[in-house]
Structures are given as structure tokens and as C-alpha cells.
Motif scaffolding. Structure first.
Motif, PDB file in Angstrom:
ATOM      1  N   ALA A 217      41.246 -87.868 106.436  1.00 44.38           N
ATOM      2  CA  ALA A 217      42.659 -87.518 106.285  1.00 44.38           C
ATOM      3  C   ALA A 217      42.960 -87.290 104.813  1.00 44.38           C
ATOM      4  CB  ALA A 217      43.542 -88.624 106.846  1.00 44.38           C
ATOM      5  N   ASP A 218      43.257 -86.051 104.467  1.00 41.65           N
ATOM      6  CA  ASP A 218      43.644 -85.705 103.100  1.00 41.65           C
ATOM      7  C   ASP A 218      45.150 -85.928 102.988  1.00 41.65           C
ATOM      8  OD1 ASP A 218      44.589 -84.424 100.833  1.00 41.65           O
ATOM      9  OD2 ASP A 218      43.173 -82.762 100.962  1.00 41.65           O
ATOM     10  N   GLU A 219      45.521 -87.045 102.349  1.00 45.15           N
ATOM     11  CA  GLU A 219      46.930 -87.377 102.165  1.00 45.15           C
ATOM     12  C   GLU A 219      47.311 -87.320 100.687  1.00 45.15           C
ATOM     13  OE1 GLU A 219      49.364 -89.557 104.449  1.00 45.15           O
ATOM     14  OE2 GLU A 219      47.893 -90.306 105.901  1.00 45.15           O
ATOM     15  N   ILE A 220      46.746 -86.342 100.000  1.00 48.77           N
ATOM     16  CA  ILE A 220      47.040 -86.195  98.583  1.00 48.77           C
ATOM     17  C   ILE A 220      48.546 -86.017  98.364  1.00 48.77           C
ATOM     18  CG2 ILE A 220      46.596 -84.832  96.505  1.00 48.77           C
ATOM     19  CD1 ILE A 220      44.150 -86.392  97.655  1.00 48.77           C
ATOM     20  N   GLN A 221      49.190 -85.223  99.210  1.00 41.62           N
ATOM     21  CA  GLN A 221      50.633 -85.001  99.074  1.00 41.62           C
ATOM     22  C   GLN A 221      51.460 -85.870 100.011  1.00 41.62           C
ATOM     23  OE1 GLN A 221      52.512 -81.115  98.546  1.00 41.62           O
ATOM     24  NE2 GLN A 221      50.505 -80.190  98.245  1.00 41.62           N
ATOM     25  N   SER A 222      50.932 -86.235 101.164  1.00 39.85           N
ATOM     26  CA  SER A 222      51.771 -86.808 102.224  1.00 39.85           C
ATOM     27  C   SER A 222      51.936 -88.317 102.162  1.00 39.85           C
ATOM     28  CB  SER A 222      51.195 -86.425 103.595  1.00 39.85           C
ATOM     29  OG  SER A 222      49.892 -86.953 103.782  1.00 39.85           O
ATOM     30  N   ALA A 223      51.188 -88.998 101.312  1.00 40.40           N
ATOM     31  CA  ALA A 223      51.191 -90.467 101.323  1.00 40.40           C
ATOM     32  C   ALA A 223      52.211 -91.053 100.351  1.00 40.40           C
ATOM     33  CB  ALA A 223      49.795 -90.994 101.010  1.00 40.40           C
ATOM     34  N   ILE A 224      52.207 -92.357 100.253  1.00 42.62           N
ATOM     35  CA  ILE A 224      53.016 -93.154  99.322  1.00 42.62           C
ATOM     36  C   ILE A 224      54.511 -92.911  99.561  1.00 42.62           C
ATOM     37  CG2 ILE A 224      53.207 -93.985  96.947  1.00 42.62           C
ATOM     38  CD1 ILE A 224      50.380 -94.108  98.159  1.00 42.62           C
ATOM     39  N   GLY A 225      54.894 -92.917 100.834  1.00 48.01           N
ATOM     40  CA  GLY A 225      56.293 -92.840 101.203  1.00 48.01           C
ATOM     41  C   GLY A 225      56.863 -91.453 101.330  1.00 48.01           C
ATOM     42  N   ARG A 226      56.127 -90.434 101.013  1.00 45.72           N
ATOM     43  CA  ARG A 226      56.654 -89.068 100.986  1.00 45.72           C
ATOM     44  C   ARG A 226      57.243 -88.650 102.337  1.00 45.72           C
ATOM     45  NH1 ARG A 226      59.024 -85.923  97.710  1.00 45.72           N
ATOM     46  NH2 ARG A 226      57.775 -86.985  96.128  1.00 45.72           N
ATOM     47  N   THR A 227      56.631 -89.084 103.434  1.00 52.19           N
ATOM     48  CA  THR A 227      57.120 -88.697 104.764  1.00 52.19           C
ATOM     49  C   THR A 227      57.971 -89.781 105.418  1.00 52.19           C
ATOM     50  OG1 THR A 227      55.195 -89.559 105.966  1.00 52.19           O
ATOM     51  CG2 THR A 227      55.043 -87.303 105.110  1.00 52.19           C
ATOM     52  N   GLY A 228      58.273 -90.837 104.672  1.00 51.50           N
ATOM     53  CA  GLY A 228      59.019 -91.948 105.241  1.00 51.50           C
ATOM     54  C   GLY A 228      58.129 -93.058 105.748  1.00 51.50           C
ATOM     55  N   HIS A 229      56.823 -92.878 105.629  1.00 49.08           N
ATOM     56  CA  HIS A 229      55.815 -93.902 105.937  1.00 49.08           C
ATOM     57  C   HIS A 229      54.929 -94.045 104.705  1.00 49.08           C
ATOM     58  CE1 HIS A 229      56.757 -93.770 110.286  1.00 49.08           C
ATOM     59  NE2 HIS A 229      56.990 -92.494 110.036  1.00 49.08           N
ATOM     60  N   TRP A 230      54.302 -95.209 104.556  1.00 51.28           N
ATOM     61  CA  TRP A 230      53.391 -95.340 103.419  1.00 51.28           C
ATOM     62  C   TRP A 230      52.306 -94.276 103.480  1.00 51.28           C
ATOM     63  CZ3 TRP A 230      54.784 -97.419  99.234  1.00 51.28           C
ATOM     64  CH2 TRP A 230      55.614 -98.538  99.198  1.00 51.28           C
ATOM     65  N   PHE A 231      51.781 -94.035 104.688  1.00 52.66           N
ATOM     66  CA  PHE A 231      50.747 -93.020 104.894  1.00 52.66           C
ATOM     67  C   PHE A 231      51.126 -92.236 106.149  1.00 52.66           C
ATOM     68  CE2 PHE A 231      49.005 -96.939 103.166  1.00 52.66           C
ATOM     69  CZ  PHE A 231      48.532 -96.499 101.926  1.00 52.66           C
ATOM     70  N   ALA A 232      51.052 -90.923 106.074  1.00 47.14           N
ATOM     71  CA  ALA A 232      51.519 -90.096 107.185  1.00 47.14           C
ATOM     72  C   ALA A 232      50.749 -90.362 108.471  1.00 47.14           C
ATOM     73  CB  ALA A 232      51.415 -88.614 106.801  1.00 47.14           C
ATOM     74  N   HIS A 233      49.453 -90.705 108.347  1.00 44.76           N
ATOM     75  CA  HIS A 233      48.672 -90.921 109.566  1.00 44.76           C
ATOM     76  C   HIS A 233      49.163 -92.124 110.354  1.00 44.76           C
ATOM     77  CE1 HIS A 233      46.398 -93.646 106.795  1.00 44.76           C
ATOM     78  NE2 HIS A 233      46.294 -94.382 107.887  1.00 44.76           N
ATOM     79  N   GLN A 234      49.867 -93.044 109.698  1.00 42.41           N
ATOM     80  CA  GLN A 234      50.367 -94.223 110.408  1.00 42.41           C
ATOM     81  C   GLN A 234      51.416 -93.852 111.436  1.00 42.41           C
ATOM     82  OE1 GLN A 234      51.501 -96.549 106.947  1.00 42.41           O
ATOM     83  NE2 GLN A 234      49.647 -97.808 107.097  1.00 42.41           N
TER      84      GLN A 234
END
Length: 388
Positions: A217-234
């Protein structure tokens, strides 16, 4: 402007000539060298999680650089251990961490980790998504499904097979017992902030489980709260085998991370990989400040306000809004994104023409409701100006 001329004379031309020279920032606002103020809805490309000059980030960085700024990987230090422990606690799964300096370096580490697995198991190829973006170094670029930036630098050292993003049937057909790993973004960033259909990541997990391929899972942009979750895959209830992070993790300081789950996190032997600056004390201190100050509840609230406000706009140029959290794209009926970016800057807003028909909005995670309302109120006029 003299600075633009000096920039042009000093730098390679790969970035072109940036139209604005920024001098300082505070919160979600920045000022250019001429003193003009802008609301920053780019956030350093989804990187400035706490905005600009956040007191906690400033304090953490100043304190650390005054204590010890660099150690190399020959020595350990507490900030890197604290940061790794904090990430593992947020992931809530057994895993091991490698720190790098950027997203492409995190993906290079993931690529090498997967390659070691593949050679041990006698596997021969990777699968990635069309229009996916994983970086510009040769390993990461080989996994990037954008022909315009990939093709001029081939051939590449491994066989990578590309499938349409979001098509679970195509993914299932492409992934066999010879596949090393599948590299996917939970939402495609550089393709235009394109989320997959519901259930796609779960299907990818099942396909990889059934064939023995690794899921990256490449979460370079989507992680650390960006989508409202710490990690988007969660949000999808899926745990990958390898996770890559960067951008928002450092709040503006360069840091990347490659996380290997379970036994995958133990694949590297001593000397297999390394980084002189990876896990730098100052960058780790910054990341700890970010993780200690991101408010997921605020992100969810203000992102819903931004999304709903933009969707309420009735304008002939605006086709729709897509994305997750504070990571959205306004989709246009005509390829006028560059004109929207220019008109927005004239109106005092920084946005990003990501694709000819898509404008990226990725403001700091501390953006306020009032700042969101200001953009929404100005956007119809920006679209009208861009239509001329």
C-alpha cells in the motif's frame, strides 16, 4: 522578478519556472516575496500537515537541532525509536520500520524488500496500476503506470504488468503464483485524486492471499490523517504486507518510512539496505510533533464542510468533486485546470492543476471552517474567470 531570473539561471529546467515565490507562512496562510497573502490549499502537496510555523513543530525542531541534528545509521537515537513505536501503535499490528527521506525512497525500500521475497520464493514479476505514481527513481519509476514519465527512462530491471485501477477482475487475472507483489495506492494521487470502487482494496488483499503475492500500500499522500484516518487502508479494514509513508509524516521536513508487516518486516538482513539521513533526529522530532497534533475529528468535520460546499456549487465548468478527507479534486468539464490555478492565485488561493481537467485541494490538516468557507465562496468566481 529578480528571484525568478536567478532561479532560472541556477537550476536544471525540470520544474519549469514556478510562478510564485513564497517567503513565509503561518497556519494555512502564506505570503509571497511581494507581500501578497494566499490561503494555501496545496499544503506542500499534502505535506504540510500542521500548516506553516506551527508552534509544536517549531519547538520540536528547534529543540532537537540544538541537541543533536544528525547521527547517521551507525548510531541509534531516541527520537527514531519513539517514532517507530508510535507508528506501530497507530497501525496496531506486528511490523518493523525502515526510515528514509522521501516517498520515492520509501517505495525503493518496499521494492527491494518485495524483490528479496520474490527471489526467495522463485517469483518473477510485479503488478501495478495504470496511471499509478510511486516515484521517479528507477525502481519506483518502474512501478509507476504513467507512460509520459516512465517510458523515456526504460528499459527497467524487472517485469511490471499494469492493470486498470479499480478493476478487481483485471487484477485477479494478472496476479498468479509467479507474481512477487502488487503495488497500489488506496486512492490514486497524481492520477487526479481517484478513489477506487468500494471493496477494491479488500479484493486486492484476497487476491494476494490466494496467490502468495505481497500487497504493498503506497500511502505517501493518503496517510497521517489526510483522509480522516491515520492510514487510508484502515478504512477498508485491510492490512497490507508493506506500507510506505512520507509527505505528511514530517509536516514539511523530509522523511519517509517503509513498514513491513509480520515476517515481511524481517526479510532484510544486515547490509541489505540503508540511508545516511534516514531516521534523522530532526525529521523524527518533527514527525512526532505531527503525530501528536493531528486532530482526526477536526479533519473529518472540516473535510465534510469543504466537500459539501464544493458539491453545492452550480457552475457550467464544474463537473464534480471526488476524493477522501482533506484530499479532493474538483473535476472540470473542460481541460482548464491550469486556468483555474491561475485564477485562484489571483483571488488569493493556492490550488494545484493536477490533471488538465482536475484541480487538487490538499490544505493543511489544521485548515479552519472559516478558511474552507472562504474558498467555497470564491470558487464560482474563480471558475468563471478560468472559463474566459
Amino acid at each position: 522578478m529578480d528571484l525568478l531570473h536567478r532561479f532560472e539561471q541556477a537550476f536544471m529546467p525540470n520544474y519549469g519556472l514556478p510562478p510564485i515565490a513564497l517567503a513565509r507562512g503561518e497556519g494555512s496562510r502564506v505570503w509571497d516575496v511581494d507581500g501578497k497573502e494566499y490561503l494555501d490549499f496545496i499544503g506542500g502537496i499534502a505535506t504540510s500537515s500542521l500548516g506553516h510555523a506551527h508552534p509544536a513543530l517549531v519547538e520540536a525542531v528547534c529543540k532537537q537541532v540544538a541537541t543533536i541534528a544528525h547521527t547517521s545509521n551507525l548510531f541509534m537515537h531516541e527520537p527514531e525509536v519513539l517514532l517507530a513505536e508510535r507508528l506501530l501503535a497507530l497501525l496496531n499490528a506486528p511490523a518493523r520500520v525502515f526510515f528514509a527521506n522521501s516517498g520515492t525512497e520509501a517505495n525503493e525500500a518496499a521494492y527491494k524488500l518485495a524483490l528479496k521475497y520474490g527471489r526467495r520464493e522463485g517469483r518473477s514479476y510485479f503488478v501495478a496500476a495504470e496511471n499509478g505514481f510511486h516515484g521517479r527513481t528507477i525502481g519506483a519509476l518502474s512501478l509507476t503506470g504513467k507512460a509520459a514519465i516512465r517510458d523515456p527512462f526504460g528499459p527497467f530491471p524487472v517485469d511490471v504488468r499494469f492493470v486498470p485501477y479499480g478493476d478487481a477482475d483485471a487484477l485477479k487475472e494478472a496476479v498468479t503464483g509467479d507474481c512477487i507483489a502488487v503495488f497500489l495506492e488506496p486512492t490514486q494521487g497524481e492520477a487526479g485524486v481517484v478513489p477506487p470502487p468500494d471493496g477494491y482494496f479488500g479484493a486486492a488483499r484476497e487476491i494476494c492471499d490466494s496467490t502468495g503475492a505481497l500487497l504493498v500500500a503506497d500511502e505517501i499522500q493518503s496517510a497521517i490523517g489526510r483522509t480522516g484516518h491515520w492510514f487510508a487502508h484502515q478504512a477498508d479494514g485491510v492490512t497490507p504486507d508493506i506500507l510506505t509513508l512520507a509527505k505528511g509524516l514530517g509536516g514539511g521536513l523530509p522523511i519517509g518510512a517503509c513498514v513491513g508487516f509480520g515476517d515481511v518486516g524481517k526479510l532484510f538482513d544486515k547490509g541489505d539496505h540503508g540511508s545516511t539521513f534516514g531516521g534523522n533526529p530532526v525529521a523524527c522530532a518533527a514527525a512526532l510533533a505531527v503525530l501528536g497534533n493531528v486532530d482526526l475529528g477536526h479533519v473529518r468535520s472540516v473535510s465534510a464542510r469543504l466537500r459539501d460546499g464544493l458539491r453545492s456549487i452550480d457552475h457550467p465548468l464544474l463537473k464534480g468533486v471526488r476524493g477522501r478527507g482533506l484530499w479532493l479534486a474538483t473535476v472540470l468539464r473542460e481541460p482548464r485546470a491550469a486556468a483555474v490555478q491561475r485564477a485562484a492565485a489571483e483571488a488569493g488561493f493556492l490550488v494545484n492543476a493536477l490533471q488538465p481537467d482536475a484541480v487538487r485541494l490538499a490544505p493543511p490538516l489544521v485548515v479552519t471552517a472559516g478558511e474552507v468557507d472562504a474558498l467555497v465562496a470564491a470558487y464560482p468566481g474563480i471558475l468563471t474567470e478560468a472559463s474566459k
